[in-house]
Design a protein around this motif. Structure first.
Motif, mmCIF file in Angstrom:
data_model
loop_
_atom_site.group_PDB
_atom_site.id
_atom_site.type_symbol
_atom_site.label_atom_id
_atom_site.label_comp_id
_atom_site.label_asym_id
_atom_site.label_seq_id
_atom_site.Cartn_x
_atom_site.Cartn_y
_atom_site.Cartn_z
ATOM 1 N N THR A 1 -19.454 40.504 -23.074
ATOM 2 C CA THR A 1 -19.828 39.618 -24.176
ATOM 3 C C THR A 1 -21.249 39.105 -23.974
ATOM 4 O O THR A 1 -21.644 38.763 -22.859
ATOM 5 C CB THR A 1 -18.858 38.423 -24.246
ATOM 6 O OG1 THR A 1 -17.544 38.906 -24.510
ATOM 7 C CG2 THR A 1 -19.261 37.444 -25.338
ATOM 8 N N SER B 1 -15.740 31.923 -36.746
ATOM 9 C CA SER B 1 -15.704 32.739 -35.534
ATOM 10 C C SER B 1 -14.301 33.237 -35.241
ATOM 11 O O SER B 1 -14.106 34.395 -34.852
ATOM 12 C CB SER B 1 -16.243 31.931 -34.347
ATOM 13 O OG SER B 1 -17.603 31.601 -34.543
ATOM 14 N N TYR C 1 -11.358 32.636 -24.541
ATOM 15 C CA TYR C 1 -11.844 33.726 -23.682
ATOM 16 C C TYR C 1 -12.976 33.224 -22.787
ATOM 17 O O TYR C 1 -12.980 33.447 -21.583
ATOM 18 C CB TYR C 1 -12.326 34.893 -24.545
ATOM 19 C CG TYR C 1 -12.928 36.030 -23.744
ATOM 20 C CD1 TYR C 1 -12.110 36.883 -23.007
ATOM 21 C CD2 TYR C 1 -14.303 36.246 -23.718
ATOM 22 C CE1 TYR C 1 -12.654 37.923 -22.261
ATOM 23 C CE2 TYR C 1 -14.852 37.285 -22.984
ATOM 24 C CZ TYR C 1 -14.030 38.117 -22.257
ATOM 25 O OH TYR C 1 -14.569 39.138 -21.521
ATOM 26 N N HIS D 1 -16.095 35.212 -29.863
ATOM 27 C CA HIS D 1 -15.683 34.364 -28.744
ATOM 28 C C HIS D 1 -16.514 33.074 -28.769
ATOM 29 O O HIS D 1 -17.747 33.125 -28.739
ATOM 30 C CB HIS D 1 -15.904 35.077 -27.412
ATOM 31 C CG HIS D 1 -15.223 36.404 -27.316
ATOM 32 N ND1 HIS D 1 -13.866 36.555 -27.471
ATOM 33 C CD2 HIS D 1 -15.715 37.651 -27.089
ATOM 34 C CE1 HIS D 1 -13.543 37.828 -27.336
ATOM 35 N NE2 HIS D 1 -14.644 38.515 -27.109
ATOM 36 N N GLY E 1 -13.425 37.247 -35.071
ATOM 37 C CA GLY E 1 -13.264 37.773 -33.720
ATOM 38 C C GLY E 1 -14.425 37.459 -32.796
ATOM 39 O O GLY E 1 -14.717 38.211 -31.864
ATOM 40 N N LYS F 1 -18.751 45.039 -32.729
ATOM 41 C CA LYS F 1 -17.508 44.290 -32.932
ATOM 42 C C LYS F 1 -16.905 43.852 -31.600
ATOM 43 O O LYS F 1 -16.781 44.635 -30.667
ATOM 44 C CB LYS F 1 -16.503 45.149 -33.694
ATOM 45 C CG LYS F 1 -15.231 44.415 -34.111
ATOM 46 C CD LYS F 1 -14.344 45.310 -34.943
ATOM 47 C CE LYS F 1 -13.043 44.620 -35.330
ATOM 48 N NZ LYS F 1 -13.254 43.431 -36.142
ATOM 49 N N GLY F 2 -16.562 42.572 -31.521
ATOM 50 C CA GLY F 2 -15.889 42.041 -30.344
ATOM 51 C C GLY F 2 -16.794 41.659 -29.192
ATOM 52 O O GLY F 2 -16.309 41.202 -28.154
ATOM 53 N N ARG F 3 -18.119 41.823 -29.353
ATOM 54 C CA ARG F 3 -19.041 41.533 -28.250
ATOM 55 C C ARG F 3 -19.840 40.246 -28.441
ATOM 56 O O ARG F 3 -20.599 39.851 -27.568
ATOM 57 C CB ARG F 3 -20.030 42.688 -28.069
ATOM 58 C CG ARG F 3 -19.420 43.972 -27.556
ATOM 59 C CD ARG F 3 -18.910 43.829 -26.141
ATOM 60 N NE ARG F 3 -18.558 45.111 -25.548
ATOM 61 C CZ ARG F 3 -17.886 45.248 -24.425
ATOM 62 N NH1 ARG F 3 -17.476 44.171 -23.782
ATOM 63 N NH2 ARG F 3 -17.600 46.444 -23.941
#
Length: 384
Positions: A244, A291, A325, A297, A295, A266-268
């Protein structure tokens, strides 16, 4: 919908706005890539029974704001504007106070003291804890421990201290030439969940180096290595670092998160939600909601606030999806100040801080200590 959103247009009569500039010495200097902080300024705003804190620094080394600009914006613009609105209608709404963020360009840390103070006042009058007003769902917030630049011995002591409190996630402040040594030493000590924070000290030329560092040491997260307001190179790093990448100084509003989503894989994407940096608790709530849906963090970061400011941070940390997370950075003020500005400050237990259940701020402000550290003050009262 959170109770605070339902109260946006609810009218409240206000009898006094008080602005104070305070100065607090640190127990020991806190060093980031941009410089060494030895003394901490803050702008306190009190709107009747509500308190807010703008954790500005004496010099503009974090963002463009400092103690001098904060005082000017607060006493020459923001407070008179609210007084004018109150005198015209006989009341203020939360929407009125938040409109300062649109009326004045920038200076969101300063203006957050006003939005926070009014929000706390609303919580007090509704006999509701601040976290509940924001829609919080947790009774405690899990923490990370942030360590300023220093010697390896300093690093060892700080990591062992964090472990003694039950904190697992370690954040290292780094800068070019002072990163791999710190990271490798922390790994040798046994730090598993390890993150680094560059506070904008790196340039695009360091992209490959940072990606290699993140992969080699399996970093949990890399936070704001590139310049404030950059999103493109942070997005590029996220695509190759295998972890991340979080934005701090690059996020001052909800719109910044929307823009970042366009350039991050996506997701980072991670976002350090510092309520003062984004203009206060309501904007922080909007960022947390978006957020979670997208998705991203999120976690709550600190700006060396006293418990007056930390109260808002803890409340935001209690929101659904925040700190799940990436854990939050809300260390107790007595870790870096000799005295706090409240009578009932907080501590860390089992790696967490407790979400306050008392109405409003959740802390009892110590007026004698506020007076002790006040540099100057000004009071505003509406004409009857």
């Amino acid at each position: 919908m959170a109770p605070i959103e339902e109260a946006l247009d609810e009218p409240f009569e206000c009898n006094r706005i008080e602005v104070r500039l305070i100065s607090l010495p640190l127990k020991k200097p806190f060093t980031i890539s941009r410089g060494e902080i030895k003394r901490k300024g803050a702008l306190l705003v009190r709107i009747d029974e509500g308190w807010g804190e703008a954790p500005v620094l004496p010099e503009p080394i974090y963002n463009e704001e400092d103690s001098a600009t904060a005082w000017h914006i607060a006493v020459d613009l923001a407070a008179p504007r609210l007084l004018e609105l109150h005198e015209a209608r006989g009341h203020l709404t939360l929407r009125d106070v938040c409109s300062l963020l649109d009326w004045i360009r920038g200076h969101r840390v300063t203006l957050s003291a006003f939005t926070s103070a009014f929000t706390v006042m609303v919580a007090e009058r509704k006999h509701m804890p601040l976290a509940k007003l924001l829609g919080g769902v947790k009774d405690r917030v899990r923490l990370q421990h942030s360590i300023g630049l220093g010697s390896l011995e300093h690093l060892r002591r700080e990591i062992e201290y964090a472990w003694s409190l039950g904190i697992e996630v370690i954040k290292l402040k780094v800068k070019p030439g002072r990163d791999e040594e710190q990271v490798s030493y922390a790994r040798r000590l046994g730090a598993e969940k390890l993150t680094i924070d560059g506070n904008g000290a790196y340039s695009y030329r360091h992209l490959s180096h940072l990606a290699q560092l993140a992969r080699r040491y399996k970093l949990w997260e890399v936070e704001q290595p590139f310049k404030p307001y950059d999103k493109v190179y942070h997005g590029k790093l996220a695509s190759i670092a295998e972890c991340t990448v979080s934005l701090d100084e690059s996020v001052t509003s909800l719109e910044d998160v929307v823009e970042a989503l366009e350039v991050f894989p996506k997701g980072r994407l991670g976002v350090n939600i510092k309520p003062p940096r984004v203009g206060g608790p309501l904007e922080a709530l909007k960022i947390a909601k978006l957020s979670q849906e997208a998705g991203v963090h999120t976690f709550v970061g600190g700006m060396l606030e006293t418990s007056i400011g930390r109260a808002v941070n803890i409340a935001v940390g209690s929101l659904r999806g925040v700190g799940e997370y990436l854990t939050s950075d809300i260390s107790p003020p007595l870790e870096f100040y000799e005295e706090d500005l409240v009578e009932d400050t907080f501590t860390v237990k089992e790696g967490c801080v407790e979400v306050r259940s008392k109405p409003g701020l959740g802390f009892q402000v110590d007026h004698a200590k506020v007076e002790k550290y006040t540099v100057k003050a000004k009071e505003f009262k509406p004409r009857s």
